[in-house]
Design a protein around this motif. Sequence first.
Motif, mmCIF file in Angstrom:
data_model
loop_
_atom_site.group_PDB
_atom_site.id
_atom_site.type_symbol
_atom_site.label_atom_id
_atom_site.label_comp_id
_atom_site.label_asym_id
_atom_site.label_seq_id
_atom_site.Cartn_x
_atom_site.Cartn_y
_atom_site.Cartn_z
ATOM 1 N N VAL A 1 6.238 -7.504 1.568
ATOM 2 C CA VAL A 1 5.240 -6.467 1.802
ATOM 3 C C VAL A 1 5.945 -5.114 1.819
ATOM 4 O O VAL A 1 6.967 -4.950 2.475
ATOM 5 N N VAL A 2 5.379 -4.154 1.090
ATOM 6 C CA VAL A 2 5.922 -2.792 1.069
ATOM 7 C C VAL A 2 4.811 -1.853 1.528
ATOM 8 O O VAL A 2 3.816 -1.678 0.825
ATOM 9 N N VAL A 3 4.957 -1.297 2.727
ATOM 10 C CA VAL A 3 3.979 -0.346 3.251
ATOM 11 C C VAL A 3 4.719 0.776 3.959
ATOM 12 O O VAL A 3 5.862 0.622 4.393
ATOM 13 N N ASP A 4 4.046 1.893 4.085
ATOM 14 C CA ASP A 4 4.555 2.997 4.887
ATOM 15 C C ASP A 4 4.298 2.651 6.347
ATOM 16 O O ASP A 4 3.397 1.867 6.653
ATOM 17 N N VAL A 5 5.072 3.199 7.243
ATOM 18 C CA VAL A 5 4.849 2.930 8.659
ATOM 19 C C VAL A 5 3.499 3.539 9.038
ATOM 20 O O VAL A 5 3.279 4.733 8.855
ATOM 21 N N PRO A 6 2.565 2.737 9.524
ATOM 22 C CA PRO A 6 1.225 3.259 9.839
ATOM 23 C C PRO A 6 1.252 4.347 10.909
ATOM 24 O O PRO A 6 2.106 4.343 11.799
ATOM 25 N N GLN B 1 -2.753 -3.856 6.789
ATOM 26 C CA GLN B 1 -3.024 -5.183 7.337
ATOM 27 C C GLN B 1 -3.419 -6.163 6.239
ATOM 28 O O GLN B 1 -3.052 -7.335 6.283
ATOM 29 N N ALA B 2 -4.150 -5.675 5.240
ATOM 30 C CA ALA B 2 -4.549 -6.539 4.131
ATOM 31 C C ALA B 2 -3.323 -7.004 3.346
ATOM 32 O O ALA B 2 -3.281 -8.141 2.866
ATOM 33 N N ALA B 3 -2.310 -6.141 3.225
ATOM 34 C CA ALA B 3 -1.084 -6.534 2.527
ATOM 35 C C ALA B 3 -0.389 -7.667 3.267
ATOM 36 O O ALA B 3 0.073 -8.636 2.649
ATOM 37 N N VAL B 4 -0.332 -7.576 4.582
ATOM 38 C CA VAL B 4 0.322 -8.616 5.368
ATOM 39 C C VAL B 4 -0.456 -9.925 5.291
ATOM 40 O O VAL B 4 0.124 -10.997 5.121
ATOM 41 N N TYR C 1 0.868 -1.165 0.000
ATOM 42 C CA TYR C 1 0.000 0.000 0.000
ATOM 43 C C TYR C 1 0.912 1.224 0.000
ATOM 44 O O TYR C 1 1.715 1.400 0.913
ATOM 45 N N PRO C 2 0.813 2.089 -1.014
ATOM 46 C CA PRO C 2 1.724 3.246 -1.097
ATOM 47 C C PRO C 2 1.518 4.221 0.049
ATOM 48 O O PRO C 2 0.402 4.398 0.534
ATOM 49 N N HIS D 1 3.028 -6.135 -8.690
ATOM 50 C CA HIS D 1 2.628 -5.536 -7.429
ATOM 51 C C HIS D 1 1.136 -5.762 -7.227
ATOM 52 O O HIS D 1 0.341 -5.573 -8.143
ATOM 53 N N VAL D 2 0.764 -6.185 -6.024
ATOM 54 C CA VAL D 2 -0.645 -6.380 -5.677
ATOM 55 C C VAL D 2 -1.040 -5.239 -4.743
ATOM 56 O O VAL D 2 -0.553 -5.160 -3.608
ATOM 57 N N LEU D 3 -1.896 -4.345 -5.241
ATOM 58 C CA LEU D 3 -2.341 -3.202 -4.457
ATOM 59 C C LEU D 3 -3.495 -3.613 -3.557
ATOM 60 O O LEU D 3 -4.491 -4.173 -4.020
ATOM 61 N N VAL D 4 -3.345 -3.361 -2.279
ATOM 62 C CA VAL D 4 -4.391 -3.664 -1.301
ATOM 63 C C VAL D 4 -4.966 -2.353 -0.779
ATOM 64 O O VAL D 4 -4.467 -1.283 -1.113
ATOM 65 N N ARG D 5 -5.973 -2.445 0.056
ATOM 66 C CA ARG D 5 -6.624 -1.233 0.557
ATOM 67 C C ARG D 5 -6.193 -0.834 1.967
ATOM 68 O O ARG D 5 -6.622 0.189 2.478
ATOM 69 N N HIS D 6 -5.355 -1.650 2.584
ATOM 70 C CA HIS D 6 -4.906 -1.350 3.947
ATOM 71 C C HIS D 6 -3.619 -2.114 4.215
ATOM 72 O O HIS D 6 -3.377 -3.150 3.604
#
Length: 166
Positions: free
Chosen positions: A117-122, A98-101, A71-72, A91-96
């Motif tokens: 998993v590539v996400v910004d720190v929540p 947690q969904a990416a994990v 999630y970008p 790349h699989v774009l998720v909506r959250h």
Amino acid sequence: MKPVFSKEESWQQKCRPGQPQQQDFLTETGQNDYSHRFTNELIYCQFMEATGAEIVVRCLAEEGVEFVFGYPGGAVLNIYDEIFKQNKFKHVLVRHEQAAVHAADAYARATGRPGPVVVDVPKDVTAHITEFVYPDTVEMRSYNPVVKGHSGQMKRAVQMMLEAKR
């Protein structure tokens, strides 16, 4: 992704121009033994003109990753720019986050392959770690409301209210 070195040049010619070449040593099986070279220098040389995002994407591709879940967000936008420039993995774009994990976990369990998993720190994670203090005043050039009323206008408004019919 273009190769770092052509077949005509070695890593030493590119990283250490003008220095004499080291001889390749053959092991007992007849294969080249590169252990006499400085591995860290070789790795550094391959990435010395690359950004951190390019290095992350290149390493994921070299590891044979097929899918990256994510999630970008603000801190990983440079990585996403590099992901969309390549075609080695999808790349699989998720909506959250947690969904990416969860998607990466399901992918890993189903296929036996890792699911990066590539996400910004929540925001809620950083809120527990850091303490934020709201400032008393904030200066904004474009927004300057009047906070003190004009005495003449206030007297006129009071007079109008007193004269109004109830």
